[in-house]
Structures are given as C-alpha cells and as structure tokens.
Scaffold this motif. Sequence first.
Motif, short mmCIF file in Angstrom:
data_model
loop_
_atom_site.label_atom_id
_atom_site.label_comp_id
_atom_site.label_asym_id
_atom_site.label_seq_id
_atom_site.Cartn_x
_atom_site.Cartn_y
_atom_site.Cartn_z
N LEU A 27 0.85 -1.20 0.00
CA LEU A 27 0.00 0.00 0.00
C LEU A 27 0.88 1.24 0.00
O LEU A 27 1.98 1.24 0.52
CB LEU A 27 -0.88 0.03 1.25
N MET A 28 0.37 2.28 -0.62
CA MET A 28 1.04 3.57 -0.50
C MET A 28 -0.02 4.63 -0.24
O MET A 28 -1.21 4.34 -0.29
CB MET A 28 1.84 3.90 -1.76
N PHE A 29 0.42 5.83 0.03
CA PHE A 29 -0.54 6.86 0.38
C PHE A 29 -0.60 7.91 -0.71
O PHE A 29 0.42 8.32 -1.26
CB PHE A 29 -0.18 7.50 1.73
N CYS A 30 -1.81 8.33 -1.02
CA CYS A 30 -2.03 9.33 -2.04
C CYS A 30 -1.92 10.72 -1.41
O CYS A 30 -2.49 10.97 -0.36
CB CYS A 30 -3.40 9.13 -2.66
N HIS A 31 -1.17 11.59 -2.07
CA HIS A 31 -1.02 12.96 -1.57
C HIS A 31 -1.48 13.97 -2.61
O HIS A 31 -1.04 15.11 -2.61
CB HIS A 31 0.44 13.24 -1.20
N GLU A 32 -2.34 13.57 -3.54
CA GLU A 32 -2.73 14.46 -4.63
C GLU A 32 -4.20 14.85 -4.48
O GLU A 32 -4.96 14.19 -3.77
CB GLU A 32 -2.52 13.76 -5.97
N GLY A 33 -4.55 15.88 -5.21
CA GLY A 33 -5.95 16.30 -5.27
C GLY A 33 -6.56 16.51 -3.90
O GLY A 33 -5.97 17.16 -3.05
N SER A 34 -7.73 15.92 -3.68
CA SER A 34 -8.42 16.13 -2.41
C SER A 34 -7.82 15.29 -1.30
O SER A 34 -8.22 15.38 -0.15
CB SER A 34 -9.91 15.79 -2.58
N CYS A 35 -6.82 14.45 -1.62
CA CYS A 35 -6.18 13.62 -0.59
C CYS A 35 -5.05 14.37 0.10
O CYS A 35 -4.44 13.84 1.03
CB CYS A 35 -5.62 12.35 -1.20
N GLN A 36 -4.74 15.59 -0.37
CA GLN A 36 -3.63 16.33 0.23
C GLN A 36 -3.86 16.57 1.71
O GLN A 36 -2.92 16.48 2.51
CB GLN A 36 -3.43 17.66 -0.49
N GLN A 46 -1.83 2.68 -9.62
CA GLN A 46 -3.26 2.69 -9.93
C GLN A 46 -3.85 4.04 -9.55
O GLN A 46 -3.34 4.73 -8.67
CB GLN A 46 -3.98 1.57 -9.16
N VAL A 47 -4.95 4.37 -10.22
CA VAL A 47 -5.62 5.64 -9.94
C VAL A 47 -6.17 5.62 -8.52
O VAL A 47 -6.69 4.60 -8.07
CB VAL A 47 -6.78 5.86 -10.94
N CYS A 48 -6.06 6.74 -7.85
CA CYS A 48 -6.59 6.82 -6.49
C CYS A 48 -8.12 6.83 -6.57
O CYS A 48 -8.70 7.67 -7.24
CB CYS A 48 -6.08 8.09 -5.82
N PRO A 49 -8.78 5.89 -5.92
CA PRO A 49 -10.25 5.84 -5.98
C PRO A 49 -10.90 6.98 -5.22
O PRO A 49 -12.07 7.29 -5.45
CB PRO A 49 -10.60 4.49 -5.35
N ASN A 50 -10.15 7.60 -4.32
CA ASN A 50 -10.73 8.66 -3.50
C ASN A 50 -10.76 9.99 -4.24
O ASN A 50 -11.79 10.66 -4.25
CB ASN A 50 -9.94 8.79 -2.19
N CYS A 51 -9.63 10.38 -4.89
CA CYS A 51 -9.59 11.69 -5.54
C CYS A 51 -9.56 11.58 -7.06
O CYS A 51 -9.82 12.56 -7.75
CB CYS A 51 -8.40 12.49 -5.05
N GLY A 52 -9.27 10.39 -7.62
CA GLY A 52 -9.25 10.23 -9.08
C GLY A 52 -8.01 10.78 -9.74
O GLY A 52 -8.01 11.02 -10.94
N PHE A 53 -6.93 10.97 -9.00
CA PHE A 53 -5.70 11.50 -9.56
C PHE A 53 -4.72 10.37 -9.85
O PHE A 53 -4.68 9.36 -9.14
CB PHE A 53 -5.03 12.48 -8.58
N TYR A 54 -3.95 10.51 -10.93
CA TYR A 54 -2.84 9.61 -11.21
C TYR A 54 -1.68 10.43 -11.74
O TYR A 54 -1.83 11.13 -12.74
CB TYR A 54 -3.25 8.52 -12.20
N LYS A 57 -2.39 14.11 -12.37
CA LYS A 57 -3.46 14.48 -13.29
C LYS A 57 -4.77 13.87 -12.83
O LYS A 57 -4.81 12.72 -12.38
CB LYS A 57 -3.15 13.95 -14.69
N LYS A 58 -5.85 14.63 -13.05
CA LYS A 58 -7.18 14.09 -12.76
C LYS A 58 -7.58 13.20 -13.93
O LYS A 58 -7.69 13.66 -15.06
CB LYS A 58 -8.16 15.27 -12.62
N VAL A 59 -7.77 11.92 -13.68
CA VAL A 59 -8.06 11.02 -14.78
C VAL A 59 -9.39 10.29 -14.59
O VAL A 59 -9.82 9.55 -15.47
CB VAL A 59 -6.94 9.96 -14.98
N LEU A 60 -10.01 10.49 -13.44
CA LEU A 60 -11.21 9.70 -13.17
C LEU A 60 -12.24 10.57 -12.46
O LEU A 60 -11.90 11.35 -11.58
CB LEU A 60 -10.81 8.53 -12.27
#
Length: 88
Positions: A27-36, A46-54, A57-60
């Motif tokens: 596991l790793m932690f997302c620090h992008e978008g709304s996860c900051q 893999q794309v973060c399911p919480n904020c949709g960033f990869y 970039k917003k991809v989802l």
Amino acid sequence: MPVPKRKLSRSRRDMRSANKGLDPQPLMFCHEGSCQASPTPRLPHQVCPNCGFYRGKKVLRTKKDRALSRDEVRSKKAQQPQEGAQGE
Ligand SMILES: [Zn+2]
C-alpha cells in the motif's frame, strides 16, 4: 494419459488454493488532489479511488465528483420556477 482416480472435493481443492498464498498488496498513500489534506491509502500504479488522480493528473470522475455535479443540477432546478404544474 493419467487421470485422477476421484473427484477432488471442494474442501480439498480450496485447501490447496489457500496454501498457494498471495502476498499482501503493498500500500502507498495518495497525496494528490483532495487527498492532500488527509492522505488515503491506495495501490501503487493505480488511480486513487478517493480523488481520481494519477501522477498529478485528474483522470477519473469519482463518486464524490458525480454527487457534487448532481447537487448543482438539482439546486438549479429548484431555483427555477416550476412550469406546467400550476398552469391555468
Ligand atoms: Zn487520492
């Protein structure tokens, strides 16, 4: 051609599968978008399911995004006066 003498019961088959042993996903932690604000765990590559960033970039479109846009549409509809229902 060799053939198994008996059918392998579900139990025996599943016991074998259980011992093949999958490693837990790293596991790793997302620090992008709304996860900051609050880093959320996600799978690497893999794309973060919480904020949709990869990769920055917003991809989802996430569930949250859809809910927000839905709310906007609803509030616009509520502001408009209703037509047809009270026509006399
Ligand atoms: Zn995220």
